[in-house]
Every structure is written in C-alpha cells, then in structure tokens.
Design an enzyme around this catalytic site. Structure first.
Site, PDB file in Angstrom:
ATOM      1  N   GLY A  14       0.847  -1.186   0.000  1.00  7.16           N
ATOM      2  CA  GLY A  14       0.000   0.000   0.000  1.00  7.16           C
ATOM      3  C   GLY A  14       0.879   1.231   0.000  1.00  7.16           C
TER       4      GLY A  14
ATOM      5  CD  GLN B  80       3.746   5.758   2.812  1.00  7.54           C
ATOM      6  OE1 GLN B  80       2.749   5.203   2.367  1.00  7.54           O
ATOM      7  NE2 GLN B  80       4.734   5.095   3.376  1.00  7.54           N
TER       8      GLN B  80
ATOM      9  CB  CYS C 233       5.715   2.271   7.619  1.00  9.46           C
ATOM     10  SG  CYS C 233       5.190   3.780   6.779  1.00  9.46           S
ATOM     11  CG  LEU C 234       6.949   1.021   1.573  1.00 11.75           C
ATOM     12  CD1 LEU C 234       6.207   1.268   0.261  1.00 11.75           C
ATOM     13  CD2 LEU C 234       8.098   0.032   1.363  1.00 11.75           C
TER      14      LEU C 234
ATOM     15  CG  HIS D  81      -0.164   1.311   7.596  1.00 10.86           C
ATOM     16  ND1 HIS D  81       0.850   0.839   8.417  1.00 10.86           N
ATOM     17  CD2 HIS D  81       0.455   2.083   6.659  1.00 10.86           C
ATOM     18  CE1 HIS D  81       2.004   1.321   7.987  1.00 10.86           C
ATOM     19  NE2 HIS D  81       1.793   2.077   6.916  1.00 10.86           N
ATOM     20  CD  GLU D  82      -1.130   2.459   3.075  1.00  4.81           C
ATOM     21  OE1 GLU D  82      -0.624   3.594   3.123  1.00  4.81           O
ATOM     22  OE2 GLU D  82      -0.445   1.419   3.061  1.00  4.81           O
TER      23      GLU D  82
ATOM     24  CG  HIS E 178       0.741   6.834   5.841  1.00  4.94           C
ATOM     25  ND1 HIS E 178       1.902   7.290   6.421  1.00  4.94           N
ATOM     26  CD2 HIS E 178       0.953   5.516   5.572  1.00  4.94           C
ATOM     27  CE1 HIS E 178       2.780   6.289   6.498  1.00  4.94           C
ATOM     28  NE2 HIS E 178       2.217   5.202   5.996  1.00  4.94           N
TER      29      HIS E 178
HETATM   30  O1  GNR Z   1       4.203  -2.525   2.446  1.00  4.58           O
HETATM   31  C1  GNR Z   1       3.612  -2.375   3.523  1.00  4.58           C
HETATM   32  N1  GNR Z   1       3.311  -3.461   4.280  1.00  4.58           N
HETATM   33  C2  GNR Z   1       2.482  -3.422   5.380  1.00  4.58           C
HETATM   34  C3  GNR Z   1       2.473  -4.516   6.239  1.00  4.58           C
HETATM   35  C4  GNR Z   1       1.652  -4.535   7.333  1.00  4.58           C
HETATM   36  C5  GNR Z   1       0.822  -3.467   7.591  1.00  4.58           C
HETATM   37  C6  GNR Z   1       0.822  -2.364   6.762  1.00  4.58           C
HETATM   38  C7  GNR Z   1       1.640  -2.340   5.658  1.00  4.58           C
HETATM   39  S1  GNR Z   1       1.610  -0.970   4.602  1.00  4.58           S
HETATM   40  C8  GNR Z   1       3.275  -1.021   4.007  1.00  4.58           C
HETATM   41  C9  GNR Z   1       3.514   0.060   2.960  1.00  4.58           C
HETATM   42  C10 GNR Z   1       3.305   1.418   3.581  1.00  4.58           C
HETATM   43  O2  GNR Z   1       4.127   1.962   4.261  1.00  4.58           O
HETATM   44  N2  GNR Z   1       2.174   1.984   3.372  1.00  4.58           N
HETATM   45  O3  GNR Z   1       1.898   3.168   3.930  1.00  4.58           O
HETATM   46 NI    NI Z   2       3.111   3.260   5.754  1.00  5.37          NI
END
Ligand code: GNR
Ligand code: NI
Length: 175
Positions: free
Chosen positions: A46, A51, A98-99, A140-141, A144
């Site tokens: 995601g 980001q 998270c990236l 999670h997204e 952000h």
């Molecule tokens: O690639 C991603 N893997 C992930 C694994 C578990 C819970 C959330 C994520 S999202 C993350 C990519 C990211 O940072 N998205 O904002």
């Molecule tokens: Ni993230």
C-alpha cells in the site's frame, strides 16, 4: 509512469493532514500511476500520497500476493477520500511495517473489521467491508492521510528508540 521518491522518518511532511480531492484531474491520475510504480518497486502492499510528498487523500493498494486463504482479495486499486465509517469491537494484531520507516516491524492492534467508504478514479462511490490484511492496510494508509504513523501506537520507549535511530541516520546523511 515514473518512480517517485518515498519520504522517510523524520521528514515532517509525514505529519501533515492531507487534503480532500475535489476533482480527479489528469494530475491525480498521473500521481496514482506513479504511486503504483513506486509501490511495486519498493516493494510494498500500500502507499499513501503523502509518502511521495503529495498531501492529498489518495491511496494505492495491491494485496494480491499477500492475501491469506479466505480473505477478501482486492485487486490493484485506488482509494480517493477514504473514510472508515464503522469499526468492529473485535481487535486483531498484525506485524506492520512502513516504507517511510524502512526495515522496522512491530505488532500493532487495530479493529479486526472496518467498513470503508471511498471514491475510485471514475469518481464512483464505493462502500466495502474489510477484514484481515485488507482491514489492517486500509487503516494504516488512512492514518497516513491524517499524519499518523504505526509507531504512534507503540510504547513511548519503542517509539523514542525508532525516532532516535532515524534522526541519527538523517544527520549522518547530511554530512
Ligand atoms: O508494504 C507495507 N506493508 C504493510 C504490512 C503490514 C501493515 C501495513 C503495511 S503498509 C506497508 C507500505 C506502507 O508503508 N504503506 O503506507
Ligand atoms: Ni506506511
């Protein structure tokens, strides 16, 4: 399509509240295209527009490779102005990454099921129930888009440790 640079902790832009998208312009479509390329390249499941330093309420996601048996399996998709309209009392724990916080993983507890409302690139309204990894990822997204990171749910000790590590790394990179 083009790769865009993913911003990393402690970049303050990660704390911005992103703006609603009023109209799906060619610029927004290009951003979504670039986000997919950037997300697959990373690789990640995601990505939120902030980001890649764009403070708009746009998310890309592709859980195809990660879904477990029996889970909802959304195809590569775009979420515009997404909102959680309800969340289960039941919680689930998932190890998140998270990236924008590379190579750091920790368990986070969130509602196990959520109902999400969003627009697609055609401006069409959708409402869906999410569970499993889909539920975790969309929460999670959307976090952000509100300037929230998964480390905000950890103990102060763990969060301080991560923040310190990334601040030091940023300072070293300056020199
Ligand atoms: O690639 C991603 N893997 C992930 C694994 C578990 C819970 C959330 C994520 S999202 C993350 C990519 C990211 O940072 N998205 O904002
Ligand atoms: Ni993230």
């Amino acid at each position: 399509m083009a790769l865009r640079e993913i911003i990393i902790l402690p970049d303050k832009q990660l704390r911005l509240v992103s703006n609603r998208i009023e109209k799906v312009t060619p610029e927004i479509r290009k951003l979504a295209d670039d986000m997919f390329e950037t997300m697959y390249d990373a690789p990640g499941i995601g990505l939120a527009a902030i980001q890649v330093a764009q403070p708009v309420r746009l998310i890309t996601m592709d859980l195809a490779k990660k879904s477990e048996n029996g889970e909802t399996t959304p195809q590569p998709r775009v979420f515009i102005n997404p909102e959680i309209i309800s969340a289960s009392e039941e919680k689930s724990v998932y190890e998140e990454g998270c990236l924008s916080i590379p190579e750091y993983y920790e368990e986070v507890e969130r509602p196990a099921k959520v109902r999400v409302r969003f627009l697609d690139l055609d401006g069409k309204l959708h409402e869906e129930d999410a569970e499993g990894l889909y539920a975790t990822c969309i929460q999670h997204e959307i976090d952000h888009l509100n300037g929230v990171l998964f480390i905000d749910y950890l103990s102060k000790l763990k969060r301080d440790r991560v923040n310190k590590k990334f601040s030091k790394a940023a300072k070293r990179a300056e020199e």
